[in-house]
Design a protein around this motif. Sequence first.
Motif, mmCIF file in Angstrom:
data_model
loop_
_atom_site.group_PDB
_atom_site.id
_atom_site.type_symbol
_atom_site.label_atom_id
_atom_site.label_comp_id
_atom_site.label_asym_id
_atom_site.label_seq_id
_atom_site.Cartn_x
_atom_site.Cartn_y
_atom_site.Cartn_z
ATOM 1 N N TRP A 85 1.967 1.882 -0.445
ATOM 2 C CA TRP A 85 1.967 0.777 -1.403
ATOM 3 C C TRP A 85 1.095 1.038 -2.628
ATOM 4 O O TRP A 85 1.348 0.467 -3.689
ATOM 5 N N HIS B 21 10.606 -4.048 6.052
ATOM 6 C CA HIS B 21 9.218 -3.733 5.693
ATOM 7 C C HIS B 21 8.262 -3.815 6.873
ATOM 8 O O HIS B 21 7.132 -3.350 6.773
ATOM 9 N N ARG C 113 2.839 1.794 -5.791
ATOM 10 C CA ARG C 113 3.708 0.683 -6.185
ATOM 11 C C ARG C 113 2.861 -0.456 -6.762
ATOM 12 O O ARG C 113 3.214 -1.053 -7.769
ATOM 13 N N VAL D 69 -0.865 -6.088 2.487
ATOM 14 C CA VAL D 69 -1.117 -4.663 2.223
ATOM 15 C C VAL D 69 -2.579 -4.459 1.871
ATOM 16 O O VAL D 69 -3.213 -3.503 2.288
#
Length: 148
Positions: free
Chosen positions: A100, A84, A103, A147
Amino acid sequence: MAEQHSSKGIMWATIIVAIILIAIIYPLTVKQSKSAADAAGGNDSADVRIQPVARFELAKAAPAVAAGPKDGATVFNSVCGACHNTGAAGAPKVDDKAAWAPRIALGNDALYKSAVAGKGAMPPKGGAADLSDGEIKGAVDYMLAKVK
Ligand code: HEC
Protein backbone atom coordinates in the motif's frame (compact mmCIF):
# COMPACT_ATOMS: atom_id res chain seq x y z
CA MET A 1 -64.65 -80.94 -1.43
CA ALA A 2 -67.60 -78.81 -0.55
CA GLU A 3 -65.92 -77.77 2.67
CA GLN A 4 -62.78 -76.78 0.85
CA HIS A 5 -64.89 -74.85 -1.59
CA SER A 6 -66.67 -72.92 1.12
CA SER A 7 -63.40 -72.19 2.95
CA LYS A 8 -62.12 -70.76 -0.30
CA GLY A 9 -65.31 -68.73 -0.40
CA ILE A 10 -64.64 -67.45 3.08
CA MET A 11 -61.10 -66.57 2.07
CA TRP A 12 -62.34 -64.57 -0.90
CA ALA A 13 -65.05 -62.96 1.19
CA THR A 14 -62.38 -61.95 3.71
CA ILE A 15 -60.21 -60.51 0.96
CA ILE A 16 -63.13 -58.60 -0.51
CA VAL A 17 -64.14 -57.28 2.90
CA ALA A 18 -60.55 -56.26 3.52
CA ILE A 19 -60.46 -54.43 0.20
CA ILE A 20 -63.74 -52.71 0.99
CA LEU A 21 -62.48 -51.76 4.43
CA ILE A 22 -59.31 -50.33 2.90
CA ALA A 23 -61.43 -48.51 0.35
CA ILE A 24 -63.43 -46.98 3.17
CA ILE A 25 -60.60 -46.32 5.60
CA TYR A 26 -58.11 -44.94 3.09
CA PRO A 27 -60.25 -41.94 2.11
CA LEU A 28 -60.84 -41.34 5.82
CA THR A 29 -57.13 -41.15 6.48
CA VAL A 30 -56.77 -38.81 3.54
CA LYS A 31 -59.54 -36.71 4.98
CA GLN A 32 -57.82 -36.77 8.32
CA SER A 33 -54.58 -35.56 6.85
CA LYS A 34 -56.59 -32.91 5.09
CA SER A 35 -58.03 -31.80 8.38
CA ALA A 36 -54.48 -31.75 9.69
CA ALA A 37 -53.77 -29.43 6.83
CA ASP A 38 -56.78 -27.42 7.95
CA ALA A 39 -55.19 -27.22 11.36
CA ALA A 40 -52.04 -26.01 9.64
CA GLY A 41 -54.30 -23.56 7.88
CA GLY A 42 -55.25 -22.42 11.35
CA ASN A 43 -51.57 -21.86 11.98
CA ASP A 44 -51.39 -19.94 8.75
CA SER A 45 -54.13 -17.66 9.89
CA ALA A 46 -52.23 -17.25 13.13
CA ASP A 47 -49.24 -16.36 11.00
CA VAL A 48 -51.39 -13.87 9.15
CA ARG A 49 -52.44 -12.39 12.44
CA ILE A 50 -48.85 -11.90 13.59
CA GLN A 51 -47.66 -10.87 10.14
CA PRO A 52 -48.30 -7.15 10.53
CA VAL A 53 -45.62 -7.12 13.21
CA ALA A 54 -43.16 -8.83 10.86
CA ARG A 55 -44.13 -6.51 8.02
CA PHE A 56 -43.66 -3.54 10.25
CA GLU A 57 -40.17 -4.68 11.14
CA LEU A 58 -39.31 -5.30 7.51
CA ALA A 59 -40.72 -1.97 6.49
CA LYS A 60 -38.67 -0.37 9.19
CA ALA A 61 -35.49 -2.17 8.21
CA ALA A 62 -35.73 -1.94 4.41
CA PRO A 63 -35.64 1.83 3.92
CA ALA A 64 -32.88 2.12 6.48
CA VAL A 65 -30.78 -0.07 4.20
CA ALA A 66 -32.00 1.46 0.97
CA ALA A 67 -32.02 5.11 1.98
CA GLY A 68 -28.90 5.60 4.07
CA PRO A 69 -25.57 5.25 2.29
CA LYS A 70 -23.61 2.18 3.36
CA ASP A 71 -20.70 2.99 5.59
CA GLY A 72 -17.15 2.12 4.64
CA ALA A 73 -16.97 -0.97 6.82
CA THR A 74 -20.17 -2.38 5.32
CA VAL A 75 -19.04 -1.76 1.77
CA PHE A 76 -15.59 -3.11 2.44
CA ASN A 77 -16.87 -6.27 4.10
CA SER A 78 -19.51 -6.98 1.49
CA VAL A 79 -17.62 -5.99 -1.68
CA CYS A 80 -13.97 -5.07 -1.39
CA GLY A 81 -12.91 -7.67 1.18
CA ALA A 82 -13.47 -10.47 -1.34
CA CYS A 83 -10.23 -9.36 -2.99
CA HIS A 84 -8.53 -7.09 -0.50
CA ASN A 85 -8.81 -9.49 2.45
CA THR A 86 -7.51 -12.44 0.49
CA GLY A 87 -5.28 -10.92 -2.17
CA ALA A 88 -7.51 -12.46 -4.83
CA ALA A 89 -6.85 -11.24 -8.38
CA GLY A 90 -3.56 -9.83 -7.11
CA ALA A 91 -5.28 -7.22 -5.00
CA PRO A 92 -3.12 -5.50 -2.40
CA LYS A 93 -4.25 -6.98 0.93
CA VAL A 94 -5.40 -4.65 3.69
CA ASP A 95 -2.69 -5.88 6.02
CA ASP A 96 0.09 -5.57 3.42
CA LYS A 97 1.63 -2.22 4.30
CA ALA A 98 4.42 -2.60 1.74
CA ALA A 99 1.93 -3.06 -1.09
CA TRP A 100 0.00 0.00 0.00
CA ALA A 101 2.88 2.40 0.65
CA PRO A 102 3.40 3.37 -3.02
CA ARG A 103 -0.34 3.61 -3.57
CA ILE A 104 -0.87 5.78 -0.51
CA ALA A 105 1.88 7.98 -1.92
CA LEU A 106 -0.41 8.66 -4.89
CA GLY A 107 -2.71 10.56 -2.57
CA ASN A 108 -6.23 9.76 -1.46
CA ASP A 109 -7.87 11.38 -4.46
CA ALA A 110 -5.99 9.11 -6.86
CA LEU A 111 -7.02 6.07 -4.81
CA TYR A 112 -10.68 7.17 -4.73
CA LYS A 113 -10.51 7.55 -8.51
CA SER A 114 -8.97 4.10 -9.05
CA ALA A 115 -11.55 2.50 -6.80
CA VAL A 116 -14.44 4.22 -8.59
CA ALA A 117 -13.12 3.80 -12.12
CA GLY A 118 -11.37 0.46 -11.61
CA LYS A 119 -7.71 -0.33 -12.02
CA GLY A 120 -5.97 -3.37 -13.48
CA ALA A 121 -7.87 -6.47 -12.37
CA MET A 122 -10.19 -4.38 -10.16
CA PRO A 123 -13.49 -3.61 -11.88
CA PRO A 124 -15.04 -0.15 -11.40
CA LYS A 125 -16.37 0.16 -7.85
CA GLY A 126 -15.03 -3.31 -7.14
CA GLY A 127 -17.83 -4.65 -9.33
CA ALA A 128 -20.60 -3.14 -7.19
CA ALA A 129 -21.85 -0.61 -9.74
CA ASP A 130 -24.88 0.23 -7.59
CA LEU A 131 -22.70 1.86 -4.94
CA SER A 132 -22.35 5.62 -4.96
CA ASP A 133 -18.96 7.29 -5.35
CA GLY A 134 -19.32 8.42 -1.74
CA GLU A 135 -19.78 4.86 -0.55
CA ILE A 136 -16.67 3.78 -2.45
CA LYS A 137 -14.79 6.68 -0.94
CA GLY A 138 -15.93 5.53 2.51
CA ALA A 139 -14.67 2.03 1.76
CA VAL A 140 -11.29 3.39 0.62
CA ASP A 141 -11.03 5.45 3.79
CA TYR A 142 -11.94 2.38 5.85
CA MET A 143 -9.32 0.35 4.03
CA LEU A 144 -6.61 2.99 4.35
CA ALA A 145 -7.35 3.30 8.07
CA LYS A 146 -6.69 -0.44 8.36
CA VAL A 147 -3.47 -0.21 6.34
CA LYS A 148 -1.96 2.58 8.40
C1 HEC B 1 -12.14 -8.27 -8.01
C2 HEC B 1 -11.23 -7.97 -6.97
C3 HEC B 1 -11.31 -6.61 -6.34
C4 HEC B 1 -12.36 -6.06 -5.69
C5 HEC B 1 -13.75 -6.66 -5.46
C6 HEC B 1 -11.92 -4.78 -5.22
N1 HEC B 1 -10.63 -4.55 -5.57
FE1 HEC B 1 -9.53 -2.91 -5.19
N2 HEC B 1 -7.99 -3.68 -6.19
C7 HEC B 1 -7.98 -4.91 -6.84
C8 HEC B 1 -6.71 -5.07 -7.52
C9 HEC B 1 -6.31 -6.29 -8.32
C10 HEC B 1 -5.98 -3.90 -7.32
C11 HEC B 1 -4.61 -3.55 -7.87
C12 HEC B 1 -4.85 -2.84 -9.17
C13 HEC B 1 -3.55 -2.50 -9.87
O1 HEC B 1 -2.74 -1.78 -9.25
O2 HEC B 1 -3.39 -2.92 -11.01
C14 HEC B 1 -6.81 -3.05 -6.47
C15 HEC B 1 -6.42 -1.80 -6.04
C16 HEC B 1 -7.18 -0.98 -5.23
C17 HEC B 1 -6.78 0.31 -4.76
C18 HEC B 1 -5.46 0.99 -5.07
C19 HEC B 1 -5.66 1.75 -6.32
C20 HEC B 1 -4.43 2.40 -6.83
O3 HEC B 1 -4.56 3.44 -7.49
O4 HEC B 1 -3.33 1.88 -6.59
C21 HEC B 1 -7.80 0.81 -4.03
C22 HEC B 1 -7.86 2.14 -3.31
C23 HEC B 1 -8.84 -0.18 -4.03
N3 HEC B 1 -8.44 -1.26 -4.78
C24 HEC B 1 -10.04 -0.04 -3.39
C25 HEC B 1 -11.07 -0.93 -3.50
C26 HEC B 1 -12.36 -0.71 -2.91
C27 HEC B 1 -12.79 0.48 -2.10
C28 HEC B 1 -13.13 -1.80 -3.22
C29 HEC B 1 -14.58 -2.05 -2.87
C30 HEC B 1 -15.52 -1.10 -3.27
C31 HEC B 1 -12.30 -2.71 -4.00
N4 HEC B 1 -11.06 -2.13 -4.14
C32 HEC B 1 -12.72 -3.90 -4.49
C33 HEC B 1 -8.96 -5.85 -6.81
C34 HEC B 1 -10.23 -5.66 -6.26
